[in-house]
Design an enzyme around this catalytic site. Structure first.
Site, PDB file in Angstrom:
ATOM      1  N   GLY A 578      46.457  43.213  34.192  1.00  0.00           N
ATOM      2  CA  GLY A 578      45.751  42.129  34.857  1.00  0.00           C
ATOM      3  C   GLY A 578      44.804  41.429  33.913  1.00  0.00           C
ATOM      4  O   GLY A 578      44.622  41.823  32.756  1.00  0.00           O
ATOM      5  N   THR A 584      38.827  38.685  29.547  1.00  0.00           N
ATOM      6  CA  THR A 584      39.111  40.119  29.567  1.00  0.00           C
ATOM      7  C   THR A 584      40.552  40.373  30.019  1.00  0.00           C
ATOM      8  O   THR A 584      41.020  39.776  30.991  1.00  0.00           O
ATOM      9  CB  THR A 584      38.139  40.844  30.516  1.00  0.00           C
ATOM     10  N   ILE A 585      41.243  41.237  29.303  1.00  0.00           N
ATOM     11  CA  ILE A 585      42.614  41.622  29.642  1.00  0.00           C
ATOM     12  C   ILE A 585      42.660  43.139  29.813  1.00  0.00           C
ATOM     13  O   ILE A 585      42.048  43.878  29.039  1.00  0.00           O
ATOM     14  CB  ILE A 585      43.613  41.182  28.553  1.00  0.00           C
ATOM     15  N   ASP A 688      29.227  43.126  43.409  1.00  0.00           N
ATOM     16  CA  ASP A 688      30.515  42.423  43.425  1.00  0.00           C
ATOM     17  C   ASP A 688      31.564  43.268  44.145  1.00  0.00           C
ATOM     18  O   ASP A 688      32.688  43.422  43.673  1.00  0.00           O
ATOM     19  CB  ASP A 688      30.972  42.112  41.999  1.00  0.00           C
ATOM     20  N   PRO A 691      37.735  43.509  47.905  1.00  0.00           N
ATOM     21  CA  PRO A 691      38.991  44.286  47.884  1.00  0.00           C
ATOM     22  C   PRO A 691      39.596  44.422  46.502  1.00  0.00           C
ATOM     23  O   PRO A 691      40.205  45.456  46.196  1.00  0.00           O
ATOM     24  CB  PRO A 691      39.902  43.487  48.829  1.00  0.00           C
ATOM     25  N   ASP A 711      34.922  48.080  38.370  1.00  0.00           N
ATOM     26  CA  ASP A 711      34.366  46.828  37.843  1.00  0.00           C
ATOM     27  C   ASP A 711      32.838  46.811  37.956  1.00  0.00           C
ATOM     28  O   ASP A 711      32.262  46.266  38.900  1.00  0.00           O
ATOM     29  CB  ASP A 711      34.960  45.623  38.562  1.00  0.00           C
TER      30      ASP A 711
END
Length: 977
Positions: A578, A584-585, A688, A691, A711
């Site tokens: 993603g 950011t990868i 943050d 879902p 995250d």
């Protein structure tokens, strides 16, 4: 019904007491048959054998008294018989049982060890003359004095012995360790076929379950508020011990099929749930518990599902054991007997012994039964005492550690016992024939002092001069490195190979410490060869000895198929999982032969990445927070290795063909809230929650998955004592999931933890409604949030589950942050309760208000608005067989919530006596029974739960409510008599 048969089998195997145990004395006629229960806090309870109720209590000193000021706990005593366990020997082999008890040590004293430790023991006997009717102490008899005694015909003579063992260090002239153990004088248990009771005691608290040895029925259950260490019956003129079994509290509840508040007479009125045969087998373990500020150990039986530390293990890591599977109820609540598969750290693996001893409280729990140590009792007397050959142990050639204070030794190679006298002869034969002269010893000491002085002076001079030369060398290297870095940038623009200066490649310390080339943190260790680059592409030719950077691309290789290796992290660029913000990868990669997710972060976000890593390190020991592994850097990027997950919550909800693998929605929400509560306990605000940031783990060995919060890029760590954060740095979060106070200009107060609760409330509705949002479509969500325009239409007012969910979510998404509950409040909400817990709550409420006055504050609160809850007359809303049965015994008010709860309680208590047609209409206990009422009165649980918040501080209701530690205690509402 394997659990019931197992309990009956254990009861039959108990050696029962001897004859005459029921109420026989020679000079005193007992008013009723008594059982004497001794607890760890020093209390001796005289209780009724029939009910377990306390008649009177004799309070004395605690059974165990050990020091609390020592830096390292030497032994763990067993309050049942005074046995001793060590915390490990030289090799940190874990818990070990010593082959003697505190009374036996006292019997063997005085003795002395080879490292100068003196052992002193003291035994003191005392008799208490007790009034059998009141429990009052009439007289104390000891060797020192005896009070006057008034004649009485109902006196009980109880003997108690105090054993004290003291260890004194002759070198430091300080007390090393001491312990005091108390025991009542009693004869040993005997066989008695007339004693029909068996006693089961839970470890860690005072819960006692007494069972009929023949039928297996639970006769009575009592909680004596302190761990029980012994049972006695009165036989003839003395006490006689009664055998009891120590059982884990989870196992005891499993065997008796109880939950919630205990303390009432309970029998099996319904069969046990179906369990596997393996789960019904009990295993002996050693339970390490805490009393006051010290530890103790006690044997304990556990069933499969109770976490047990393997034998030989020391303390687990601070992040806790790895959990492969946890059994959780369908509604998100942990079941009474959770099944876990725990993997503990097999040892300290090089960790310092100091850290082990500082964290010894982590030993609390169940351990595999430890092995017994092969030991020898030390009986060496001081020089000024008369010596006997059989009592002397000569000085050992090795200095013994503190854990070997009682001289723990291994078995000999031929496994033959070695007596003390043989050991003396062997060591005397090896001893020098003539001691060293005092003059020679003084000369050696002088030479040692002079040599040490020269070495010290030289070392000080080296310390002063070395940093100056190193600093100058580092400055020159840094200047040269800056020049080479400019060459790198120029050559990269021209896509030319770069050959660094030879001096730089020859200094491994410089490469390791300078930063731009290599940096490892977390669990990653430095590269074995500092000269090797931490970043390489495979397949590729190896780097040249001149220092060619292996991270530069080769023209003849496909970039998409190369394996990127940075330190311990490796990944293939084509395996993209993603994309995130700011470039950011996330790739699928490897770390230490483990599949992980690798986040590649651009240099502009390095500071944010470092903060995220720091927060991950603090919080990842919780099973519902994403696990962090390590961080690596190269010239261009920073890489963070975290736990690889199977999907996001968004996929779980929106993909209809998604395999839930046993993870029900309410269980998922419970796990998410549990992780959020953990973050808040660490003063971390996520900011943050949505879902997309709630991930689902890969299936474990049992095929189960779990939810985890991820995250941490926008997380905020609050300072100690702070509960809010500033909005000056911007508004973090994702549009549509941001709390209104974050954007409202009218809000003057700084945001708090409740911003996460708001987002969690939106997530709750999103999961329950299968993809809807309480504030509408994505384009209007944030505007509706600011207006407070929510829509919870998916909930129906005539459905019990919807009423409970709506009541919780409305509080979580309240516009006023102060009206929102904390994460721990949410976890206590009935939304997560099992049907069994719901029924137990109704029963406890009915018990609490049974004798309350109608105009009392609790009943008034319960009946306020109650007619709407019971639909004006609850008697008209139940089935005819139940109506007919209720009219037989008493009159109930149809408009009273209190009477409805009373009817539920009475029918539950007398379920087995009900007519067959009434049992059929009510269904089985507990599930069908509680559904019968909540389906007809969907607001009953919500209304009762809110009304009984008046009693949330009472012990009976602490299972159902959460109150903050700083929350002021309300005035106590006394029980009506």
């Amino acid at each position: 019904m394997p659990a019931r048969w197992l309990l009956l089998l254990l009861a039959l195997l108990l050696p029962p007491p001897g004859p005459g145990s029921f109420g026989r004395t020679s000079t005193v006629t007992l008013p009723e048959t008594l059982l004497f229960v001794s607890t760890l806090d020093g209390s001796l309870h005289a209780v009724s054998k029939r009910t377990g109720s306390i008649k009177w209590t004799l309070k004395e000193d605690p059974v165990l008294q050990v020091p609390t000021h020592v830096e390292e706990p030497a032994f763990l005593p067993d309050p049942n018989d005074g046995s001793l366990y060590t915390l490990g020997g030289k090799n940190n082999e874990g818990l070990t049982k010593l082959p003697f008890t505190i009374p036996e040590l006292v019997q063997a004293s005085p003795c002395r060890s080879s490292d100068g430790i003196l052992y002193m023991g003291k035994k003191q006997d005392i008799w208490y003359v007790i009034d059998l009717l009141t429990g009052e102490k009439q007289q104390t008899l000891s060797s020192a004095f005896a009070d006057s005694l008034c004649p009485s015909t109902s006196l009980l003579y109880l003997g108690r012995t105090e054993y004290t063992i003291t260890m004194y260090d002759t070198k430091t002239r300080e007390l090393r360790w001491n312990a005091t153990y108390f025991d009542y004088a009693a004869s040993l248990p005997e066989d008695d076929v007339d004693y029909k009771m068996s006693h089961f005691v839970s470890n860690g608290d005072g819960l006692v379950v007494t069972v009929d040895s023949e039928s297996g029925d639970v006769l009575w259950i009592q909680n004596y508020a302190s761990p029980v260490v012994a049972f006695y019956v009165w036989q003839g003129e003395v006490l006689r011990k009664v055998v009891h079994i120590n059982v884990a509290v989870e196992t005891l509840r499993y065997l008796t099929f109880m939950s919630g508040e205990v303390g009432r007479i309970t029998k099996w009125k319904y069969p046990f749930p179906k369990e596997t045969e393996a789960k019904s087998k009990l295993t002996p373990t050693l339970y390490v518990g805490k009393y006051s500020t010290s530890l103790y150990a006690s044997p304990s039986m556990v069933h499969e599902g109770v976490a047990v530390v393997p034998r030989g293990s020391t303390l687990p890591l601070l992040e806790g054991p790895q959990t492969d599977g946890v059994t959780i109820g369908d509604k998100g609540e942990c079941v009474i007997t959770p099944s876990t598969d725990l993997k503990f750290d097999p040892g300290l693996k090089g960790k310092s012994k100091l850290n082990y001893l500082r964290n010894y409280w982590l030993l609390i729990g169940h351990h595999e039964t430890p092995l017994s140590a092969s030991t020898k009792m030390l009986e060496r007397f001081p020089n000024n005492l008369p010596k006997h050959r059989e009592n002397v142990i000569p000085a050992d050639s090795e200095k013994r550690s503190f854990e070997e204070v009682i001289n723990i030794v291994g078995q000999t190679s031929d496994n033959t016992p070695t007596t003390v006298s043989q050991d003396v002869e062997e060591k005397l034969a090896r001893a020098p024939a003539k001691p060293e002269a005092p003059v020679d010893s003084m000369l050696k000491d002088m030479a040692t002092i002079i040599l040490s002085t020269f070495l010290l002076v030289g070392w000080v001079a080296f310390i002063i001069t070395y940093p100056l030369s190193v600093h100058q060398q580092r400055q020159l290297q840094h200047q040269q490195f800056q020049k080479e870095l400019e060459k790198i940038q120029l050559l990269q623009q021209q896509q030319l190979p770069f050959h660094p200066h030879g001096d730089l490649t020859q200094d491994p310390e410089f490469l390791d410490s300078s930063g731009p080339f290599s940096e490892s943190s977390g669990t990653s260790s430095p590269s074995p060869s500092p000269r090797a680059s931490n970043h390489s592409l495979h397949p590729s030719s190896s780097a040249s000895r001149a220092g060619t950077s292996p991270s530069l691309e080769q023209d003849d290789e496909d970039e998409e198929t190369r394996m990127v290796i940075v330190g311990k992290i490796s990944f293939c660029p084509k395996d993209v999982l993603g994309h995130g913000a700011e470039g950011t990868i996330v790739y699928k990669g490897m770390f230490d032969n483990r599949d992980v997710a690798v986040k590649r972060i651009l240099p502009e976000c390095f500071s944010f990445a470092d903060r995220e890593v720091q927060l991950l390190r603090e919080s990842d020991e919780h099973p519902n927070v994403i696990r962090y592994f390590c961080t690596e850097k190269d010239r261009q990027f920073q890489y963070i290795a975290i736990e690889l997950c199977a999907a996001t919550l968004q996929e779980y909800v929106e993909q209809k063909d998604f395999a839930h693998l046993g993870l029900e929605p309410i269980t998922l929400l419970h796990q998410t809230t549990s992780g959020l509560a953990h973050l808040h306990s660490l003063n971390i605000v996520h900011r943050d929650l949505k879902p997309h940031n709630i991930l689902l783990s890969m299936p474990n060995a049992h095929g189960r998955i779990k939810a985890m919060i991820s995250d941490f890029g926008l997380c905020k760590k609050l300072a100690v004592g702070r509960h809010s954060f500033s909005r000056r740095s911007g508004v973090p979060g994702t549009e549509g999931w941001i709390a209104p106070e974050m954007l409202s200009e009218d809000c003057k107060d700084n945001p708090t933890y409740t911003v996460d609760i708001f987002s969690a409330g939106c997530v709750f509705y999103y999961v329950i409604s299968e993809g809807n949002h309480p504030f509408g479509k994505s384009l209007q969500r944030q505007a509706n949030i600011l207006l407070g325009a929510c829509n919870l239409d998916c909930f129906h007012s005539d459905k019990h589950e919807d009423v409970i969910a709506r009541e919780l979510i409305e509080k979580m998404i309240a516009m006023d942050p102060q009206q929102r509950p904390s994460a721990k409040h949410v976890l206590k909400h009935p939304f997560f309760w099992s049907l069994e817990k719901q029924l137990q709550f109704f029963q406890d409420v009915s018990d609490r208000i049974e004798k309350e006055a109608l105009d009392g504050p609790i009943v008034r609160q319960l009946e306020r608005g109650g007619r709407a809850v019971v639909k004006m007359d609850w008697r008209e809303n139940i089935t005819v067989p139940l109506q007919t049965d209720l009219r037989k015994f008493r009159t109930y008010k149809g408009g009273s919530v209190r009477d409805l709860l009373r009817a539920m309680r009475n029918k539950k208590h007398h379920y087995r006596e009900l007519p067959v047609e009434v049992q059929e209409t009510l269904g089985s206990i507990p599930d069908d029974f509680v559904r019968y009422f909540t389906s007809r009165f969907p607001h009953l649980l919500s209304h009762t739960y809110q009304a009984m918040e008046l009693c949330r501080h009472e012990r009976l209701f602490q299972t159902y409510y959460w109150h903050e530690p700083t929350e002021p205690q309300p005035p106590v509402i006394p029980y009506a008599l």
